[in-house]
Scaffold this motif. Sequence first.
Motif, short mmCIF file in Angstrom:
data_model
loop_
_atom_site.label_atom_id
_atom_site.label_comp_id
_atom_site.label_asym_id
_atom_site.label_seq_id
_atom_site.Cartn_x
_atom_site.Cartn_y
_atom_site.Cartn_z
N ALA A 97 0.87 -12.87 13.29
CA ALA A 97 0.49 -11.63 12.60
C ALA A 97 0.93 -10.42 13.43
CB ALA A 97 -1.01 -11.60 12.37
N GLU A 98 1.76 -9.59 12.85
CA GLU A 98 2.23 -8.39 13.55
C GLU A 98 1.12 -7.35 13.65
OE1 GLU A 98 5.68 -4.91 13.11
OE2 GLU A 98 5.69 -6.66 11.79
N TYR A 99 0.29 -7.27 12.60
CA TYR A 99 -0.79 -6.28 12.57
C TYR A 99 -2.14 -6.98 12.49
CZ TYR A 99 3.15 -3.34 11.13
OH TYR A 99 4.35 -2.71 11.05
N ILE A 100 -3.04 -6.60 13.37
CA ILE A 100 -4.43 -7.05 13.33
C ILE A 100 -5.27 -5.85 12.88
CG2 ILE A 100 -6.36 -8.02 14.61
CD1 ILE A 100 -3.97 -9.91 14.49
N VAL A 101 -5.75 -5.88 11.66
CA VAL A 101 -6.59 -4.78 11.16
C VAL A 101 -8.05 -5.17 11.41
CG1 VAL A 101 -7.29 -3.43 9.15
CG2 VAL A 101 -4.89 -4.08 9.46
N PHE A 102 -8.69 -4.46 12.33
CA PHE A 102 -10.04 -4.82 12.75
C PHE A 102 -11.06 -3.94 12.04
CE2 PHE A 102 -11.73 -7.36 16.45
CZ PHE A 102 -13.02 -7.40 15.98
N CYS A 103 -11.78 -4.54 11.10
CA CYS A 103 -12.86 -3.83 10.40
C CYS A 103 -14.14 -4.05 11.20
CB CYS A 103 -12.99 -4.32 8.97
SG CYS A 103 -11.51 -4.01 7.99
N LYS A 121 -0.07 -5.57 17.09
CA LYS A 121 -0.62 -4.21 17.07
C LYS A 121 -1.98 -4.23 16.38
CE LYS A 121 4.15 -2.63 16.69
NZ LYS A 121 4.66 -4.04 16.73
N VAL A 122 -2.99 -3.76 17.09
CA VAL A 122 -4.36 -3.74 16.57
C VAL A 122 -4.64 -2.38 15.95
CG1 VAL A 122 -6.81 -3.96 17.13
CG2 VAL A 122 -5.12 -5.42 18.29
N VAL A 123 -5.14 -2.40 14.73
CA VAL A 123 -5.38 -1.16 13.98
C VAL A 123 -6.86 -1.08 13.62
CG1 VAL A 123 -4.95 0.00 11.77
CG2 VAL A 123 -3.05 -1.06 13.03
N LEU A 124 -7.46 0.08 13.85
CA LEU A 124 -8.84 0.36 13.46
C LEU A 124 -8.80 1.38 12.31
CD1 LEU A 124 -11.86 -0.14 14.29
CD2 LEU A 124 -11.69 1.94 15.68
N PRO A 125 -9.22 1.01 11.11
CA PRO A 125 -9.05 1.91 9.96
C PRO A 125 -9.62 3.31 10.14
CG PRO A 125 -9.59 -0.28 9.19
CD PRO A 125 -9.73 -0.32 10.69
N SER A 363 -0.44 2.34 4.55
CA SER A 363 0.43 2.92 5.58
C SER A 363 1.26 1.83 6.25
CB SER A 363 -0.41 3.67 6.62
OG SER A 363 -1.11 4.75 6.04
N LEU A 364 0.63 0.73 6.61
CA LEU A 364 1.34 -0.38 7.23
C LEU A 364 2.37 -0.98 6.28
CD1 LEU A 364 -1.62 -2.21 9.04
CD2 LEU A 364 0.09 -0.70 10.08
N ALA A 365 2.00 -1.10 5.03
CA ALA A 365 2.92 -1.66 4.03
C ALA A 365 4.15 -0.77 3.85
CB ALA A 365 2.20 -1.84 2.69
N ASP A 366 3.98 0.53 4.06
CA ASP A 366 5.10 1.47 3.96
C ASP A 366 5.87 1.61 5.26
OD1 ASP A 366 4.51 1.96 1.32
OD2 ASP A 366 3.30 3.75 1.74
N GLY A 367 5.47 0.84 6.29
CA GLY A 367 6.18 0.87 7.57
C GLY A 367 5.68 1.91 8.55
N THR A 368 4.50 2.49 8.30
CA THR A 368 3.94 3.50 9.19
C THR A 368 2.75 2.92 9.96
OG1 THR A 368 4.57 5.26 7.66
CG2 THR A 368 2.94 5.82 9.34
N LEU A 369 2.87 2.85 11.28
CA LEU A 369 1.78 2.34 12.11
C LEU A 369 0.75 3.43 12.33
CD1 LEU A 369 0.54 0.14 13.90
CD2 LEU A 369 2.00 0.95 15.76
#
Length: 394
Positions: A97-103, A121-125, A363-369
């Motif tokens: 998984a390239e992106y880990i979206v942590f809720c 890359k870990v993302v916090l919404p 945003s991630l789906a559009d290629g923006t981290l």
Amino acid sequence: MTTAQTQELDVQPTPLALLLLGREADPRSERGVECPGDLPSPSDPDLVERARAAKAKLGDKVFVLGHHYQRDEVIQFADVTGDSFKLARDAVARPQAEYIVFCGVHFMAESADILTGDDQKVVLPDLAAGCSMADMATAEQVAECWDVLTEAGIAEQVVPVSYMNSSADIKAFTGKHGGTICTSSNAKRALDWAFEQGEKVLFLPDQHLGRNTAVRDMGMSLEDCVVYNPHKPNGGLTAEELRAAKMILWRGHCSVHGRFSLDSVNEVRERIPGVNVLVHPECRHEVVAAADHVGSTEYIIKTLEAAPAGSKWAIGTELNLVRRLANRFASEDKEIVFLDRTVCFCSTMNRIDLPHLVWALESLADGTLVNRIEVDKETEAFAKLALERMLALP
């Protein structure tokens, strides 16, 4: 208030005051900042479909983690659910998984970043999803505490044990000083290990978990524990008190679990005859002592799963989870209520709502981290050392 008035009252402006006013941000604090970009309207009827579409577009590139305390509207999109450490370990198990979206909240995302690969890359919404408990111990305060212990001549005898609910800085301090991390389910094992390494423990940042584990699970007395208050000179303790103590507890607590009281327990027993009181060990000692069952979030869930039909339960933990469990087991005629009459959500957990999740996924789906959580390499190295010590516990 004018400058003259603050001088007259001996009130000094502080970085914390600016943070509360929303004027500045401290990257070392759990308190976050506003998210960039425009969020969808919370009244948008298409939010669920938008989240599904963005997640489907990302496919295996994204892995969504949902903490048990998250809203139902968010948890429905989680690939896995669990407590903070289980989720971090689940993230490690998904290296593709390239992106880990942590809720969840900030310290959880930090732990995931520490444990996952450099290419992930870990993302916090919502960056403002912090933790009031983790905020109660800053790196500067803990360093000052260690100076106090050194001056008292006991630092070499003290092993730090830090709860998972702490910032990466505190985990790094723990690793650097020979300590380990613990969760609410393995706190006794961590303390057993720590007392094999030294004579005393500095327990950060939740005083209640430390006290409950020491007294309830390890047979210590309340007199073996002292509370270090970072807002008082020398922590509000004398050198003699520090030398006599076995457990030096940081003055921190969970804003949700700390609200439950002995009155809450007594009131629910009177209101619901035959009720079983089940609480989290972050609750106050008198609440834990009066409860029928005590354990971590995972323990609470498993206890209710195994409970007989028709049983009655009052749960002392975050309301989102209690409500979800009540709905889940209603068909089995299990009566599940919140321990306190006053409703209380974890306000920072609830910052992660559907609009923020949709914004992050689209945003991630559009290629923006966006909203990446990234721990610096030195902090990561020492924090990982402390986490690895925990993983090695028997």
